[in-house]
Design a protein around this motif. Structure first.
Motif, PDB file in Angstrom:
ATOM      1  N   ASP A   1       0.808  99.142 -18.896  1.00  0.00           N
ATOM      2  CA  ASP A   1       0.335  99.483 -20.242  1.00  0.00           C
ATOM      3  C   ASP A   1       1.475  99.406 -21.262  1.00  0.00           C
ATOM      4  N   GLY A   2       2.079  98.210 -21.359  1.00  0.00           N
ATOM      5  CA  GLY A   2       3.130  98.002 -22.350  1.00  0.00           C
ATOM      6  C   GLY A   2       4.392  98.798 -22.094  1.00  0.00           C
ATOM      7  N   SER A   3       4.803  98.933 -20.845  1.00  0.00           N
ATOM      8  CA  SER A   3       6.009  99.700 -20.518  1.00  0.00           C
ATOM      9  C   SER A   3       7.232  99.105 -21.199  1.00  0.00           C
ATOM     10  N   SER A   4       8.129  99.990 -21.660  1.00  0.00           N
ATOM     11  CA  SER A   4       9.341  99.549 -22.356  1.00  0.00           C
ATOM     12  C   SER A   4      10.591  99.728 -21.499  1.00  0.00           C
ATOM     13  N   ASP A   5      10.421 100.152 -20.244  1.00  0.00           N
ATOM     14  CA  ASP A   5      11.564 100.314 -19.347  1.00  0.00           C
ATOM     15  C   ASP A   5      11.559  99.176 -18.329  1.00  0.00           C
ATOM     16  N   GLY A   6      12.061  99.417 -17.127  1.00  0.00           N
ATOM     17  CA  GLY A   6      12.137  98.367 -16.119  1.00  0.00           C
ATOM     18  C   GLY A   6      10.885  98.197 -15.279  1.00  0.00           C
ATOM     19  N   THR A   7       9.806  98.857 -15.660  1.00  0.00           N
ATOM     20  CA  THR A   7       8.575  98.802 -14.860  1.00  0.00           C
ATOM     21  C   THR A   7       8.046  97.387 -14.663  1.00  0.00           C
ATOM     22  N   PRO A   8       7.949  96.536 -15.705  1.00  0.00           N
ATOM     23  CA  PRO A   8       7.380  95.199 -15.492  1.00  0.00           C
ATOM     24  C   PRO A   8       8.100  94.391 -14.421  1.00  0.00           C
ATOM     25  N   GLY A   9       9.433  94.419 -14.423  1.00  0.00           N
ATOM     26  CA  GLY A   9      10.184  93.675 -13.421  1.00  0.00           C
ATOM     27  C   GLY A   9       9.948  94.202 -12.017  1.00  0.00           C
ATOM     28  N   ILE A  10       9.834  95.519 -11.888  1.00  0.00           N
ATOM     29  CA  ILE A  10       9.585  96.111 -10.578  1.00  0.00           C
ATOM     30  C   ILE A  10       8.198  95.712 -10.070  1.00  0.00           C
ATOM     31  N   LEU A  11       7.201  95.746 -10.953  1.00  0.00           N
ATOM     32  CA  LEU A  11       5.853  95.348 -10.552  1.00  0.00           C
ATOM     33  C   LEU A  11       5.817  93.883 -10.133  1.00  0.00           C
ATOM     34  N   GLU A  12       6.542  93.047 -10.844  1.00  0.00           N
ATOM     35  CA  GLU A  12       6.597  91.634 -10.480  1.00  0.00           C
ATOM     36  C   GLU A  12       7.197  91.466  -9.093  1.00  0.00           C
TER      37      GLU A  12
END
Length: 253
Positions: A62-73
């Motif tokens: 939901d539009g995370s601004s920390d390192g969450t997107p890279g971890i999910l990838e």
């Protein structure tokens, strides 16, 4: 609903006709870099206890601004059951749930948070209730590890909402629940902008049951529902499922 710009990582898990039932997990995520890997490990361990089902795990960033997107990838690269929906910006928890349900393809759909306050092991009990014939299974909090203020206000709010509406919204339940495919498809027909998903689910009928559980403390990070967001969600619930505000305004007028 707004036009949500997103990226969906397609599943590499083909559905096998006549095969094992597919259970989809809808997992909204916002700034959970400190705990999302641990959550995934806990969920995978729980699913390993029920190998008779197949699973897809729909993480909605939901539009995370920390390192969450890279971890999910990275999680998606290492677990072929994972799909990732990326929002272009933060649209809020209820919209993230909605987008995940739209993407989920399972015979049953489980919505749960990713901070480990909703224990993955409890989701297996929701599946058991579904296999016993329930089409919607609510996870009802028997106890919760929150501040006294949050416990007291939540307790009062749910009872106020239930007393002022004709919809039988289960007490002490959040968005942690299972829906059968038919119920999930019916919910997808609701396209309101201001959404109160737990009220919508309660209003659509079907055979509903509940599983009681003890809600744990957040594993890491800070709550993503501070007082301001909680108040906004409470107002959406009252205005969407209760005529009490309208009656009050009429009397004042």
């Amino acid at each position: 609903m707004p036009d949500i710009s997103s990226r969906v990582q397609e599943s590499r898990v083909p559905r096998q006709p006549g095969g094992a039932a597919l259970v989809s997990y809808v997992l909204p995520v916002f700034n959970e870099q400190d705990g999302i890997r641990h959550f995934h490990e806990e969920l995978v361990a729980a699913l390993g206890e029920r190998p008779e089902f197949t699973y897809e795990l729909v993480y909605v960033n939901d539009g995370s601004s920390d390192g969450t997107p890279g971890i999910l990838e990275d999680i998606a690269k290492n677990d072929r059951r994972v799909r990732v929906v990326d929002f272009a910006r933060n649209f809020g928890h209820q919209m993230a749930i909605t987008a995940g349900i739209d993407e989920a393809r399972g015979d049953a759909v489980i919505v749960m948070d990713t901070d480990l306050q909703d224990p993955p092991a409890v989701s297996l009990r929701l599946i058991d209730a579904w296999r016993d014939g329930a089409e919607i299974v609510h996870a009802r909090r028997r106890s919760r590890q929150d501040t006294f203020f949050k416990r007291a206000t939540a307790h009062a709010y749910y009872r106020l909402l239930r007393s002022s509406t004709d919809v039988d919204i289960p007490l002490d339940t959040g968005d942690f629940r299972l829906m059968d495919r038919r119920a999930a498809d019916e919910l997808r027909r609701f396209r309101e902008r201001s959404r109160f998903v737990r009220g919508m689910v309660a209003s659509i009928g079907f055979r509903q049951s509940e599983v009681r559980f003890d809600r744990d403390e957040r594993f890491a990070g800070e709550t993503k529902y501070p007082l301001r967001k909680m108040a906004r969600l409470a107002i959406d619930g009252l205005t969407g499922f209760s005529t009490a505000p309208l009656r009050m305004i009429t009397k004042l007028g």
